[in-house]
Scaffold this active site. Sequence first.
Site, PDB file in Angstrom:
ATOM      1  N   GLU A  86       0.809  -1.220   0.000  1.00  0.00           N
ATOM      2  CA  GLU A  86       0.000   0.000   0.000  1.00  0.00           C
ATOM      3  C   GLU A  86       0.843   1.272   0.000  1.00  0.00           C
ATOM      4  O   GLU A  86       0.501   2.258  -0.659  1.00  0.00           O
ATOM      5  CB  GLU A  86      -0.963   0.009   1.189  1.00  0.00           C
ATOM      6  CG  GLU A  86      -2.139  -0.968   1.045  1.00  0.00           C
ATOM      7  CD  GLU A  86      -1.780  -2.421   1.283  1.00  0.00           C
ATOM      8  OE1 GLU A  86      -0.647  -2.702   1.737  1.00  0.00           O
ATOM      9  OE2 GLU A  86      -2.631  -3.290   1.016  1.00  0.00           O
ATOM     10  N   HIS A 136     -11.003  -5.277   9.204  1.00  0.00           N
ATOM     11  CA  HIS A 136     -11.606  -5.181   7.864  1.00  0.00           C
ATOM     12  C   HIS A 136     -12.964  -4.484   7.893  1.00  0.00           C
ATOM     13  O   HIS A 136     -13.790  -4.703   7.010  1.00  0.00           O
ATOM     14  CB  HIS A 136     -11.800  -6.576   7.257  1.00  0.00           C
ATOM     15  CG  HIS A 136     -10.548  -7.250   6.809  1.00  0.00           C
ATOM     16  ND1 HIS A 136      -9.639  -7.783   7.676  1.00  0.00           N
ATOM     17  CD2 HIS A 136     -10.041  -7.478   5.571  1.00  0.00           C
ATOM     18  CE1 HIS A 136      -8.635  -8.328   6.990  1.00  0.00           C
ATOM     19  NE2 HIS A 136      -8.859  -8.149   5.708  1.00  0.00           N
TER      20      HIS A 136
END
Lengths: 327, 323
Positions: B59, B128
């Site tokens: 990322e 998540h």
Amino acid sequence: MTLNADLSRRIYTDMWRIRLFEEEALRQTSLGTVKGTLHTYCGEEAIAVAICAHLRDDDYVLGTHRSHGHCLAKGAPMDRMMAELFGRATGSCRAKGGSMHIADFSRNILGANGIVAGGIGPGTGTALASRIRKSDQVSVVFFGDGAAARGPFHEGLLFGSLWKLPVIYVCENNGYQQWVPRKNVAVVDSVADMAASYAIPGVSVDGQDLEAVYEAAGEAVDRARRGEGPTLIEARTYRFYGHSLGDMEEYRSREEVDDWRENRDPIKLFSAWMKERQWLGDDEDEAIRAGAAAEVAKSVAYAEESPLPDPEDVLTDVLDTEWRVSA
Amino acid sequence: MRTIALRDALREALHEEMDRDDSVFVIGEDVIAHGGPYTVTQGIVDKWPDRIFETPIAEAGIVGLGVGAALAGMRPVVEIMYVDFITCAMDEVVNQAAKMRYMTGGQASVPIVIRLPCGPARLVAAQHSQIMESWFMHVPGLQVVAPSTPYDAKGLMKTAIRSPDPVAFFEYKALYVSEGEVPEDDYVIPFGKADIKRDGEDVTVVAIGGMVPRALEAGIALEDEGYDIEVVDPRTLAPLDMETICESVRRTGRAVVCEMDSSFAGTGAEIAAALAEQCFHDLRAPIVRVGSPHVPMPFAEELVNVTVPDSAAVCGAVRKVMA
Ligand SMILES: Cc1ncc(C[n+]2csc(CCOP(=O)(O)OP(=O)(O)O)c2C)c(N)n1
Ligand SMILES: [Mg+2]
């Protein structure tokens, strides 16, 4: 420790425990009793069991999103794991974690991890703690091939090597990173080659070959316990099911999956390997499988009988509310 | 007018903007396979194979490269698979993208859109399920967008892509399949313009992102009790259209502020504080905030249900301000 008949049977049993636990968990998701997602380890079992066979109870293990196998191999009680997947109050994490966060600190299983490469820094840190405390505990960090792209992999290996920390980095290279073949997004084929950049040994083994993993792990664990620093072990493997629930598997062929299941199943291979040595008879083989199945069935019964979490519990465990400073 | 799902509206916006401007490109994990987990980037590889990049799991690299490409005149649309993983790239967002224009005395422009699928869905627990809008609102130099309907999603995405400055674009996973009317022709929605999703006289309910449908549900449920709520959707949180919100509160005299995230130090706190400063004398009751308790997202459904506010929570808050 060499692989003798007894140890082999124990390890073999653990592979079946993992396989059947997960296949049952998958079945339970279709019944709606297990909710959330599951990343299964089926096909990769030899790695966790061969590595953990070298570990003591007080050694540390850190995992990934795909950690049912790591937890079972390190001795996490199956019934509490199943209860966690069922979202019951008796679950390993009291229904707060679920599949991606199973942990059992009483056995130094510091947890599965929903963040790719999330365990690598902390697993190097548990090794630092061993060093500071002058204990000979080792730490094992499991991660997938995808994790080798992230910063924490590189920073973790650097620290591990720089301070010769007692940590074993275990990369489970299954050739895919979710739905993307590793070859599309990686520049070196073997993750083991990346060890060279951090001046630590890098070994690549066939992850379906339990003996090969066992031997590589033995050396790495001994080396770490002797204070000689980390090793990066790459175990080449394959996952038999989709990445997680609902994966349509458009990125790989049915033939490829069937070929691995047929010819490279670590359970079949190890069974044959033991039989060659007369360490396992057909009856015993069946008994081991049946024993594992019975344990799985018991874990389901335990989960089903366990209470649901108390909604009030949602507020606990954020901080240790009993802790006070004395002024 | 035709009806499409929110994820289809986002996909259309991407396709139209890529058609319109060669400098727009897509980068992220699994964005080619299947068009990403949410199918938003589907079809792009067929039309523009050179303008979509499926990446390693990295990322910091993804956002970092996006920032650089933006500085060099491109318009990257970055997909971060779950907003939770943007923490792996916070330096690139906060220290690189957001401050660049200011630090360079106005020389730099960083036209990057960072798509952030967020919120609880399918019981995937603490790592998540986060929302995190307020983290980004607190960073000067970032624009924060959180659409609740397919129409808004498309118009705001087009604006985000055309914007000369970085945008954190929040997509509530639970809303991807929700449907709504979207015109076929080109339109954009300016940032900083709230939308009144339901007219009402008794209470102003400010609802953000995934809370908008829940507030609308509450609106229907409350009719039976004789309460007529107005639902205001800010649509963009930075800039934040306090003018529309205040105008509504001046009419109703009562305010409820709803977010799905933890209300502690959250988005609703900013809105409630601004209301207290700007509309204090128009308020006939204390402002009530609806949000989740200050806990990570648990796993079990029974725990999630008491964490994430639902329409009943909105109803409860409305009754409180009406009491
Ligand atoms: C930082 C981060 N980025 C992305 C994801 C989403 N994600 C979960 S698993 C996965 C693939 C991981 O591949 P690999 O490391 O090879 O492990 P495998 O699933 O193959 O065991 C991705 C992209 C994540 N969980 N964390
Ligand atoms: Mg992999």
